[in-house]
Motif scaffolding. Structure first.
Motif, PDB file in Angstrom:
ATOM      1  N   VAL A   1     -26.135   5.387  39.615  1.00  0.00           N
ATOM      2  CA  VAL A   1     -24.813   6.023  40.031  1.00  0.00           C
ATOM      3  C   VAL A   1     -24.946   6.645  41.157  1.00  0.00           C
ATOM      4  O   VAL A   1     -26.040   7.041  41.493  1.00  0.00           O
ATOM      5  N   LYS A   2     -23.861   6.806  41.902  1.00  0.00           N
ATOM      6  CA  LYS A   2     -23.829   7.877  42.947  1.00  0.00           C
ATOM      7  C   LYS A   2     -22.682   9.073  42.905  1.00  0.00           C
ATOM      8  O   LYS A   2     -21.621   8.653  42.266  1.00  0.00           O
ATOM      9  N   THR A   3     -22.913  10.003  43.350  1.00  0.00           N
ATOM     10  CA  THR A   3     -21.984  11.291  43.063  1.00  0.00           C
ATOM     11  C   THR A   3     -20.836  11.049  43.998  1.00  0.00           C
ATOM     12  O   THR A   3     -21.122  10.728  45.198  1.00  0.00           O
ATOM     13  N   LEU A   4     -19.748  11.345  43.476  1.00  0.00           N
ATOM     14  CA  LEU A   4     -18.493  11.663  44.146  1.00  0.00           C
ATOM     15  C   LEU A   4     -18.203  13.031  44.483  1.00  0.00           C
ATOM     16  O   LEU A   4     -17.158  13.475  45.269  1.00  0.00           O
ATOM     17  N   SER A   5     -18.757  13.835  43.612  1.00  0.00           N
ATOM     18  CA  SER A   5     -18.658  15.357  43.778  1.00  0.00           C
ATOM     19  C   SER A   5     -19.960  15.967  43.299  1.00  0.00           C
ATOM     20  O   SER A   5     -20.734  15.194  42.332  1.00  0.00           O
ATOM     21  N   PRO A   6     -20.482  16.996  43.614  1.00  0.00           N
ATOM     22  CA  PRO A   6     -21.771  17.790  43.287  1.00  0.00           C
ATOM     23  C   PRO A   6     -21.833  17.709  41.828  1.00  0.00           C
ATOM     24  O   PRO A   6     -21.071  18.457  41.122  1.00  0.00           O
ATOM     25  N   VAL A   7     -23.322  17.546  41.157  1.00  0.00           N
ATOM     26  CA  VAL A   7     -23.460  17.721  39.929  1.00  0.00           C
ATOM     27  C   VAL A   7     -24.301  19.070  39.682  1.00  0.00           C
ATOM     28  O   VAL A   7     -25.109  19.597  40.534  1.00  0.00           O
ATOM     29  N   VAL A   8     -23.379  19.906  38.838  1.00  0.00           N
ATOM     30  CA  VAL A   8     -23.946  21.319  38.622  1.00  0.00           C
ATOM     31  C   VAL A   8     -24.468  21.503  37.583  1.00  0.00           C
ATOM     32  O   VAL A   8     -24.003  21.069  36.069  1.00  0.00           O
ATOM     33  N   VAL A   9     -25.778  22.069  37.436  1.00  0.00           N
ATOM     34  CA  VAL A   9     -26.500  22.504  36.098  1.00  0.00           C
ATOM     35  C   VAL A   9     -27.053  23.830  36.279  1.00  0.00           C
ATOM     36  O   VAL A   9     -27.475  24.215  37.081  1.00  0.00           O
ATOM     37  N   TYR A  10     -26.718  24.626  35.228  1.00  0.00           N
ATOM     38  CA  TYR A  10     -26.930  25.798  35.372  1.00  0.00           C
ATOM     39  C   TYR A  10     -27.086  26.608  33.927  1.00  0.00           C
ATOM     40  O   TYR A  10     -26.727  26.120  32.957  1.00  0.00           O
ATOM     41  N   SER A  11     -27.559  27.795  33.770  1.00  0.00           N
ATOM     42  CA  SER A  11     -27.705  28.490  32.539  1.00  0.00           C
ATOM     43  C   SER A  11     -27.655  30.064  33.089  1.00  0.00           C
ATOM     44  O   SER A  11     -27.811  30.345  34.004  1.00  0.00           O
TER      45      SER A  11
END
Length: 251
Positions: free
Chosen positions: A128-138
């Motif tokens: 896949v390619k992103t169409l909007s940024p992937v956000v991962v946080y804690s």
């Protein structure tokens, strides 16, 4: 379900560079008050988490940056919206079809075309390619006892782990049962690019790029439909399939 809109306008479509809030408002403004209240106030619940279960892409079109504004000068611009919740997509599409004039960020716009994407056929591995940024946080606590948001990069093991856990929570919230599947794997291709976005007063860090996703096809399908990672309804985590002739297509 997934739609791509081509939006027309007269003159120049001028928006804040950080326009996620305006696009989110455009989506909420074109569904019924009842559905909007449900998604905004309740959503699909997992413990203390409430998922809206939709996502959207960045605006795509020819543009120029002018100070703190982005100016789309040559219509149309394209916007993709995706959700596993059929009512959301159907209400939104019906509103667009009924109204000749719409509003986005204070500008009058109109729909030139609506493309309904076919239902995805998912294998256990997809690029896949992103169409909007992937956000991962804690949220972590400092030595002083203060809360702090830490955003992970795709090169930290927590990134993949939290994407997997987040997607399982969405699955249980939406379908009402746990996802009994092996752990999702997410491998970056080349080097993802960090994007820093300000949503209202919050600074959010995400990543754009190409990834290989491996795992249970039901989880992959849900990730395709509602986004991967966090803050999907604020315009993060939308992906599309890269069809290189070797991998199973996802849509």
């Amino acid at each position: 379900m997934r739609l791509t809109l081509e939006l027309g306008y007269d003159g120049i479509l001028s928006l804040p560079i950080q326009y996620n809030y305006q696009v989110q408002g455009f989506l909420y403004g074109n569904i019924t008050d009842e559905l909007g209240a449900f998604l905004h106030d309740e959503g699909f619940v997992y413990g203390k988490r409430r998922f809206k279960m939709f996502t959207f892409s960045r605006l795509r079109g020819e543009y120029e940056l002018r100070g703190d504004r982005i100016e789309f000068r040559s219509p149309p611009v394209r916007l993709t919206i995706s959700s596993p919740y059929g009512r959301f997509i159907e209400e939104f599409a019906n509103t667009l079809l009924r109204n000749a004039e719409l509003e986005l960020g204070g500008h009058r716009i109109h729909v030139c075309s609506i493309r309904v994407h076919p239902e995805p056929e998912i294998g256990e591995e997809v690029e896949v390619k992103t169409l909007s940024p992937v956000v991962v946080y804690s949220t972590v606590h400092t030595k002083e006892g203060k809360k702090k948001t830490y955003y992970y990069s795709p090169y930290e093991t927590e990134f993949e782990d939290l994407v997997d856990k987040n997607l399982r929570k969405k699955y249980e919230a939406f379908f009402g049962k746990p996802a009994r599947a092996r752990k999702l794997k997410m491998e970056p291709i080349k080097r993802p690019v960090e994007k820093i976005v300000k949503y209202r007063e919050t600074v959010i860090k995400g990543w754009m790029g190409r990834f290989v996703l491996k795992g249970n096809r039901k989880l992959l399908k849900l990730g395709y439909e509602c986004g991967i990672g966090s803050k999907n309804s604020q315009g993060f985590g939308m992906v599309e399939v890269v069809d290189d002739g070797r991998r199973v297509e996802l849509g």
